[in-house]
Write an enzyme that holds these catalytic residues in place. Structure first.
Site, PDB file in Angstrom:
ATOM      1  N   GLY A 174       0.810  -1.315  -0.116  1.00 25.84           N
ATOM      2  CA  GLY A 174      -0.026   0.054  -0.022  1.00 25.84           C
ATOM      3  C   GLY A 174       0.807   1.168   0.181  1.00 25.84           C
ATOM      4  O   GLY A 174       2.098   1.448   0.495  1.00 25.84           O
ATOM      5  N   MET A 212      -7.536   2.845  10.049  1.00 24.05           N
ATOM      6  CA  MET A 212      -6.563   1.731   9.278  1.00 24.05           C
ATOM      7  C   MET A 212      -5.561   1.390  10.354  1.00 24.05           C
ATOM      8  O   MET A 212      -5.686   1.658  11.336  1.00 24.05           O
ATOM      9  CB  MET A 212      -5.959   2.217   7.906  1.00 24.05           C
ATOM     10  CG  MET A 212      -6.751   1.964   6.852  1.00 24.05           C
ATOM     11  SD  MET A 212      -5.963   2.444   5.468  1.00 24.05           S
ATOM     12  CE  MET A 212      -7.292   2.049   4.244  1.00 24.05           C
ATOM     13  N   HIS A 243      -4.572  -2.180   9.614  1.00 28.69           N
ATOM     14  CA  HIS A 243      -4.470  -3.670   9.531  1.00 28.69           C
ATOM     15  C   HIS A 243      -4.526  -4.331  10.788  1.00 28.69           C
ATOM     16  O   HIS A 243      -5.666  -3.876  11.409  1.00 28.69           O
ATOM     17  CB  HIS A 243      -3.032  -4.205   8.915  1.00 28.69           C
ATOM     18  CG  HIS A 243      -3.050  -5.211   8.031  1.00 28.69           C
ATOM     19  ND1 HIS A 243      -2.102  -5.992   7.961  1.00 28.69           N
ATOM     20  CD2 HIS A 243      -4.032  -5.821   7.372  1.00 28.69           C
ATOM     21  CE1 HIS A 243      -2.145  -7.457   7.188  1.00 28.69           C
ATOM     22  NE2 HIS A 243      -3.641  -7.084   6.764  1.00 28.69           N
ATOM     23  N   TYR A 253      -8.961   5.333   2.869  1.00 29.87           N
ATOM     24  CA  TYR A 253      -7.876   5.839   1.956  1.00 29.87           C
ATOM     25  C   TYR A 253      -7.356   7.195   2.380  1.00 29.87           C
ATOM     26  O   TYR A 253      -6.283   7.536   1.985  1.00 29.87           O
ATOM     27  CB  TYR A 253      -7.864   5.297   0.707  1.00 29.87           C
ATOM     28  CG  TYR A 253      -8.092   4.023   0.517  1.00 29.87           C
ATOM     29  CD1 TYR A 253      -6.900   3.096   0.560  1.00 29.87           C
ATOM     30  CD2 TYR A 253      -9.419   3.310   0.311  1.00 29.87           C
ATOM     31  CE1 TYR A 253      -6.959   1.694   0.585  1.00 29.87           C
ATOM     32  CE2 TYR A 253      -9.437   1.947   0.413  1.00 29.87           C
ATOM     33  CZ  TYR A 253      -8.490   1.200   0.400  1.00 29.87           C
ATOM     34  OH  TYR A 253      -8.403  -0.216   0.604  1.00 29.87           O
ATOM     35  N   ARG A 275      -3.977   7.794   3.693  1.00 27.36           N
ATOM     36  CA  ARG A 275      -2.567   7.411   2.988  1.00 27.36           C
ATOM     37  C   ARG A 275      -2.513   8.366   2.005  1.00 27.36           C
ATOM     38  O   ARG A 275      -1.341   8.302   1.363  1.00 27.36           O
ATOM     39  CB  ARG A 275      -3.005   6.008   2.309  1.00 27.36           C
ATOM     40  CG  ARG A 275      -2.948   4.879   3.334  1.00 27.36           C
ATOM     41  CD  ARG A 275      -2.617   3.510   2.751  1.00 27.36           C
ATOM     42  NE  ARG A 275      -2.572   3.072   1.294  1.00 27.36           N
ATOM     43  CZ  ARG A 275      -3.093   1.964   0.751  1.00 27.36           C
ATOM     44  NH1 ARG A 275      -3.603   0.972   1.595  1.00 27.36           N
ATOM     45  NH2 ARG A 275      -3.222   1.801  -0.282  1.00 27.36           N
ATOM     46  N   ASP A 287       0.794   1.814   9.109  1.00 26.95           N
ATOM     47  CA  ASP A 287       0.352   0.847  10.398  1.00 26.95           C
ATOM     48  C   ASP A 287       1.197   0.704  11.568  1.00 26.95           C
ATOM     49  O   ASP A 287       0.925   0.495  12.552  1.00 26.95           O
ATOM     50  CB  ASP A 287       0.020  -0.343   9.823  1.00 26.95           C
ATOM     51  CG  ASP A 287      -0.840  -0.638   8.574  1.00 26.95           C
ATOM     52  OD1 ASP A 287      -1.742   0.222   8.347  1.00 26.95           O
ATOM     53  OD2 ASP A 287      -0.630  -1.600   7.815  1.00 26.95           O
TER      54      ASP A 287
HETATM   55  O1  F6P Z   1      -0.840  -1.298   5.187  1.00 23.84           O
HETATM   56  C1  F6P Z   1      -1.662  -0.394   4.840  1.00 23.84           C
HETATM   57  C2  F6P Z   1      -2.904  -0.435   4.786  1.00 23.84           C
HETATM   58  O2  F6P Z   1      -3.688   1.092   4.271  1.00 23.84           O
HETATM   59  C3  F6P Z   1      -3.652  -0.874   5.970  1.00 23.84           C
HETATM   60  O3  F6P Z   1      -3.896  -0.080   7.109  1.00 23.84           O
HETATM   61  C4  F6P Z   1      -4.898  -1.749   5.276  1.00 23.84           C
HETATM   62  O4  F6P Z   1      -5.505  -2.626   6.111  1.00 23.84           O
HETATM   63  C5  F6P Z   1      -4.568  -2.033   4.049  1.00 23.84           C
HETATM   64  O5  F6P Z   1      -3.327  -1.312   3.649  1.00 23.84           O
HETATM   65  C6  F6P Z   1      -5.626  -1.493   2.789  1.00 23.84           C
HETATM   66  O6  F6P Z   1      -4.824  -2.548   1.570  1.00 23.84           O
HETATM   67  P1  F6P Z   1      -5.277  -1.905   0.193  1.00 23.84           P
HETATM   68  O7  F6P Z   1      -4.723  -0.908  -0.128  1.00 23.84           O
HETATM   69  O8  F6P Z   1      -4.736  -3.271  -0.543  1.00 23.84           O
HETATM   70  O9  F6P Z   1      -6.964  -2.114   0.100  1.00 23.84           O
END
Ligand code: F6P
Length: 373
Positions: free
Chosen positions: A12, A177, A179, A297, A300, A135
């Site tokens: 990610g 988020m 994980h 998201y 991020r 995370d």
């Molecule tokens: O590892 C970063 C993260 O944003 C986690 O917090 C979350 O569980 C996961 O990636 C989401 O993954 P994806 O981008 O594959 O949906």
């Protein structure tokens, strides 16, 4: 002799990836006379030999930019889908590495990426890993870039939800988020003053949460903001999950292992949208209207905060120095205020969970934040 280095971002995305590429690249090109090749879209680009040479112009103006200029993917080196079939691409990637006359490969990513990096190291490639994730769950390092920015974003959300929860006398659950780890939720919950914080490491009981909300009501506070980790679970689910994991460990044939894994997947499916289910349960238990906000998201995205830019630049430059010194099979980590190298063997396959007696947990309890236990 000029060293030729490949670099990629996998897993990610997270704020600070570009700052790390720039930090590594500037030191590699400017201090150690290396050549740098950026592979697109994680290990997929490495398998496809999809790369561009990075020069000082391509490394300019990216310090503050979110995402990754190289693109990313969650492709795994040993199980990559090619022509509709899963293939072990490690031998092929070794050839791409040879063909490009690479002296080392730098991987920027989280725990999953570290596992892939170790597989390449075991196949004879010189690999160096830089820890990235919002995370903060990478084993062997105190910090990872991306976390500080996500923490700011999640904290601001918890802040902002207070006034609307207060105005409407509601319970607002904000899903954060992280994980399987609770760092982001615990940090943002403390910094944002959440009334209750639920993290995977401390399974919750609905009765305990309802009692805490009841206490707040009795003291005239007819609203509550609850920070819920995406991996949070109640005690019943935690028990079932442990049993399912024990079943996988105990399986002694490939068939029973497969069946046990499927059982765990079905169980995990039942946990989808758990924050909405919790909201309904709390509404019934407390009589207060409940609402859910999933941050998703947004955590991020966007420009990295100063702490992430600084960390990414430190780790990147340290990585270049380590490669110049001939180091490989390592992750550049932080330990306290120091930057150190940790063998990938020690990192791959492990997760840094929140210890239940961690200082942040004690801090939350001291300020009378409920943890659902
Ligand atoms: O590892 C970063 C993260 O944003 C986690 O917090 C979350 O569980 C996961 O990636 C989401 O993954 P994806 O981008 O594959 O949906």
């Amino acid at each position: 002799m000029t060293k030729r280095i490949g670099i990629l971002t996998a897993g990610g995305d997270a704020p600070g990836l570009n700052a790390a590429i720039r930090g590594f690249g500037r030191a590699a090109l400017g201090q150690y006379d290396m050549k740098l090749f950026g592979f697109h879209n994680g290990f997929r680009g490495l398998a496809d030999n999809d790369c561009i040479e990075l020069n000082s112009a391509s490394l300019s103006g990216i310090l503050t930019v979110g995402g990754t200029i190289l693109g990313t993917s969650r492709d795994k080196v040993h199980r990559m889908v090619v022509d509709g079939e899963e293939k072990d691409m490690v031998p092929h990637i070794a050839k791409v590495y040879e063909k490009n006359k690479l002296d080392a490969l730098v991987t920027l990513g989280g725990g999953g990426t570290a596992k892939n990096a170790l597989k390449l190291a075991k196949a004879g490639m010189n690999v160096l890993h830089l820890p990235k994730t919002i995370d903060n769950d990478i084993w062997g390092t105190d910090d990872s870039f991306g976390f500080a920015t996500a923490l700011e974003i999640a904290t601001e959300a918890v802040d902002r939800l207070h006034s609307t929860a207060h105005s409407h006398h509601r319970i607002i659950l904000v899903e954060i988020m992280g994980h399987k780890a609770g760092w982001l939720t615990l940090g943002a919950g403390i910094a944002g003053g959440a009334d209750i914080i639920l993290i995977p490491e401390i399974p919750y009981s609905i009765d305990k949460i309802a009692a805490k909300i009841g206490q707040r009501q009795a003291s005239g506070k007819h609203f509550s903001v609850i920070a819920v980790a995406e991996g949070a679970m109640d005690t019943d689910y935690a028990r079932k999950l442990k049993a399912a994991e024990d079943l996988i460990k105990a399986a002694d044939t490939p068939e029973t292992k497969e069946a046990a894994k499927r059982h765990k997947e079905v169980l995990a499916d039942s946990q989808r949208e758990h924050t909405f289910a919790l909201a309904r349960q709390l509404e019934a238990a407390t009589g207060l209207e409940s609402r859910v906000t999933i941050l998703g998201y947004v955590q991020r995205g966007g420009t990295p905060v100063a702490a992430d830019r600084l960390l990414a630049t430190r780790l990147g430059t340290m990585g270049a120095a380590a490669i110049a010194d001939g180091e490989s099979g390592v992750m550049v980590a932080t330990h306290g205020t120091e930057t150190t190298l940790v063998p990938l063997e020690k990192v791959a396959g492990k997760t840094k969970f929140v210890p239940v007696d961690h200082e942040w947990v004690r801090t939350a309890r001291e300020v009378e934040t409920g943890l659902g236990d």
